[in-house]
Enzyme design. Structure first.
Site, PDB file in Angstrom:
ATOM      1  N   THR A  31       0.822  -1.205   0.000  1.00 24.67           N
ATOM      2  CA  THR A  31       0.000   0.000   0.000  1.00 24.67           C
ATOM      3  C   THR A  31       0.858   1.259   0.000  1.00 24.67           C
ATOM      4  O   THR A  31       0.520   2.250  -0.614  1.00 24.67           O
ATOM      5  CB  THR A  31      -0.919   0.005   1.241  1.00 24.67           C
ATOM      6  OG1 THR A  31      -1.637  -1.234   1.278  1.00 24.67           O
ATOM      7  CG2 THR A  31      -1.915   1.135   1.184  1.00 24.67           C
ATOM      8  N   GLY A  33       4.457   1.322  -0.594  1.00 24.20           N
ATOM      9  CA  GLY A  33       5.789   1.175  -1.138  1.00 24.20           C
ATOM     10  C   GLY A  33       6.022  -0.210  -1.704  1.00 24.20           C
ATOM     11  O   GLY A  33       5.180  -1.090  -1.581  1.00 24.20           O
ATOM     12  N   LYS A  50       9.786  -4.493   3.270  1.00 23.81           N
ATOM     13  CA  LYS A  50       8.863  -3.444   2.819  1.00 23.81           C
ATOM     14  C   LYS A  50       9.584  -2.120   3.052  1.00 23.81           C
ATOM     15  O   LYS A  50       9.912  -1.775   4.189  1.00 23.81           O
ATOM     16  CB  LYS A  50       7.566  -3.498   3.616  1.00 23.81           C
ATOM     17  CG  LYS A  50       6.503  -2.509   3.118  1.00 23.81           C
ATOM     18  CD  LYS A  50       5.365  -2.334   4.102  1.00 23.81           C
ATOM     19  CE  LYS A  50       4.546  -3.582   4.279  1.00 23.81           C
ATOM     20  NZ  LYS A  50       3.322  -3.309   5.078  1.00 23.81           N
ATOM     21  N   ASP A 150      -7.940  -5.032   8.014  1.00 20.63           N
ATOM     22  CA  ASP A 150      -7.783  -5.096   6.555  1.00 20.63           C
ATOM     23  C   ASP A 150      -7.582  -6.551   6.120  1.00 20.63           C
ATOM     24  O   ASP A 150      -6.673  -6.858   5.350  1.00 20.63           O
ATOM     25  CB  ASP A 150      -6.614  -4.222   6.097  1.00 20.63           C
ATOM     26  CG  ASP A 150      -6.723  -3.850   4.615  1.00 20.63           C
ATOM     27  OD1 ASP A 150      -7.834  -3.923   4.065  1.00 20.63           O
ATOM     28  OD2 ASP A 150      -5.697  -3.492   4.024  1.00 20.63           O
TER      29      ASP A 150
END
Length: 412
Positions: A31, A33, A50, A150
């Site tokens: 989301t 990178g 990440k 999420d």
């Protein structure tokens, strides 16, 4: 368990990754990178990193993810956390590195879509096994007073050894004894629970960890159908419809067992006060079918992952240089985090639906209607609702026969 909230991370305190990790290749896009495969210079092991830009990213989301990973990644169904690193780079910009377990089996969404593309459906027992492992990961979070917020197929990753891991805790939230519920509208639109969506318009609305149960129910449909319900709509229109529509089901429920359909219906009870929690769902007959069959199902899952990767290599070779047409679809499945006063879409193109506004409240609707009225656009859709504003003057928008017909119908 968690570091004291409200204190921002001091990035300079984290070690430089250059001496420890070497980037091998790009493996995905998160989301906030890109995600890379890295090689340890110490022992030759591989991991995923990440890479985040602390200047432009939302600092509180970085902090939330760091705190949760540091405290809760000691579970078989949560991605392992190897540490946070800070790379100073005056030329290209500073970077934060979140180094995580390498889940190189792809996501469960990738697996389901790949099988459907080949004209196959994922076996229900495999779906039950995936959902069981995801429930175990969620139970670990919920017991530790944390909501994921999420849960979707792209955030449930597979290892090549058949491991199933929850990832991406950037919008997760900690519950405390003084705050057992939340009231922030956050998540990926198609998977968001009605009570989470309601928080955007109703300041007194709250929700608890059972919002993750709704999202898991949508993920169950995704594993069966390849996409979540309403995926053909604009994400903002989906947000408008989710609270108003009846609970979604599989596209063809008759093709699936009563137990699978019932599991989904239990997850997707719209009133979250009546919705079962994760512990209840672990006792559901659809999930309990995996008990004592874990090793066999894990072996089958490994075979599917293997086959999927082999086909993926062939497809990459045959489509070398072609545009990735799936990108637009994936972009529509990115999450949102709405905040009052944030920079969100406030204008629409002519003919658009007000449900596409990122903030749909009384002020935004009034402003849009006033603007359209000033341009003699007297009809406006908000989802399935058509608003008509009286122009108080003649407008040449109907042929004479249409006007006559309308008067005749009114006379009847």
């Amino acid at each position: 368990m968690f570091p004291q909230s409200g204190k921002s991370l001091v990035f300079d305190n984290f070690p430089d990754p250059t001496n420890t990790w070497e980037i091998i290749e790009t493996i995905g896009k998160g989301t906030y990178g890109k995600v890379y495969k890295v090689l340890s210079k110490v022992d030759g092991s591989k991991a995923a990193v990440k890479i985040l830009d602390p200047i432009h990213d939302i600092d509180e989301e970085i902090e939330a993810e760091y705190n949760i990973l540091k405290a809760l990644s000691d579970h078989a169904n949560v991605v392992k956390f190897y540490g946070m690193f800070y790379k100073k780079d005056i030329k290209c910009g500073d970077q934060l590195w979140l180094v995580l377990e390498l889940c190189n089996g792809g996501s469960v969404t990738d697996l389901a879509k790949s099988m459907l593309k080949r004209g196959e459906r994922m076996d229900e027992a495999i779906i039950a096994f995936i959902l069981h492992q995801a429930l175990m990961g969620l139970q670990h979070l919920h017991v530790n007073h944390t909501i994921h917020r999420d849960v979707k197929g792209n955030n449930i990753l597979l290892t090549t050894h058949g491991g199933i891991k929850l990832v991406d805790f950037g919008v997760s939230a900690q519950l405390t004894n003084t705050r057992l519920r939340r009231n922030t509208s956050v998540g990926t639109p198609f998977w968001m629970a009605p009570e989470v969506i309601a928080c955007e318009q109703q300041l007194d609305s709250t929700y608890d960890a059972r919002c993750d149960v709704w999202s898991l129910g949508i993920t169950a449909i995704e594993l069966g159908d390849g996409d979540p319900p309403l995926s053909e709509l604009h994400p903002m229109r989906a947000l408008f419809k989710i609270p108003r529509n009846p609970p979604p089901t599989l596209q063809q429920p008759e093709l699936w067992s009563d137990d699978f359909n019932d599991f989904i219906s239990q997850c997707l009870i719209k009133d979250f006060e009546l919705r079962p929690n994760v512990l209840d769902l672990l006792q559901h007959i659809f999930i309990k079918q995996t008990v004592s069959r874990e090793k066999m199902l894990q072996k089958q899952l490994i075979e599917l992952i293997d086959l999927n990767q082999q086909i993926g290599v062939i497809e990459k070779t045959s489509h070398h240089g072609k545009t990735d047409r799936s990108r637009d679809s994936n972009d529509r499945h990115e999450r949102i985090h709405t905040k009052k006063g944030s920079n969100v879409k406030t204008e629409l193109d002519e003919g658009d639906d007000l449900a596409a506004l990122e903030v749909l409240d009384e002020d935004s609707v009034t402003d849009q209607l006033q603007d359209r009225y000033g341009r003699d656009q007297i009809y406006t859709y908000v989802g399935d609702i058509l608003i008509a504003v009286n122009p108080f003057h003649q407008m040449q928008i109907y042929a004479s026969q249409t006007v006559v017909l309308s008067f005749k119908l009114m006379a009847r």
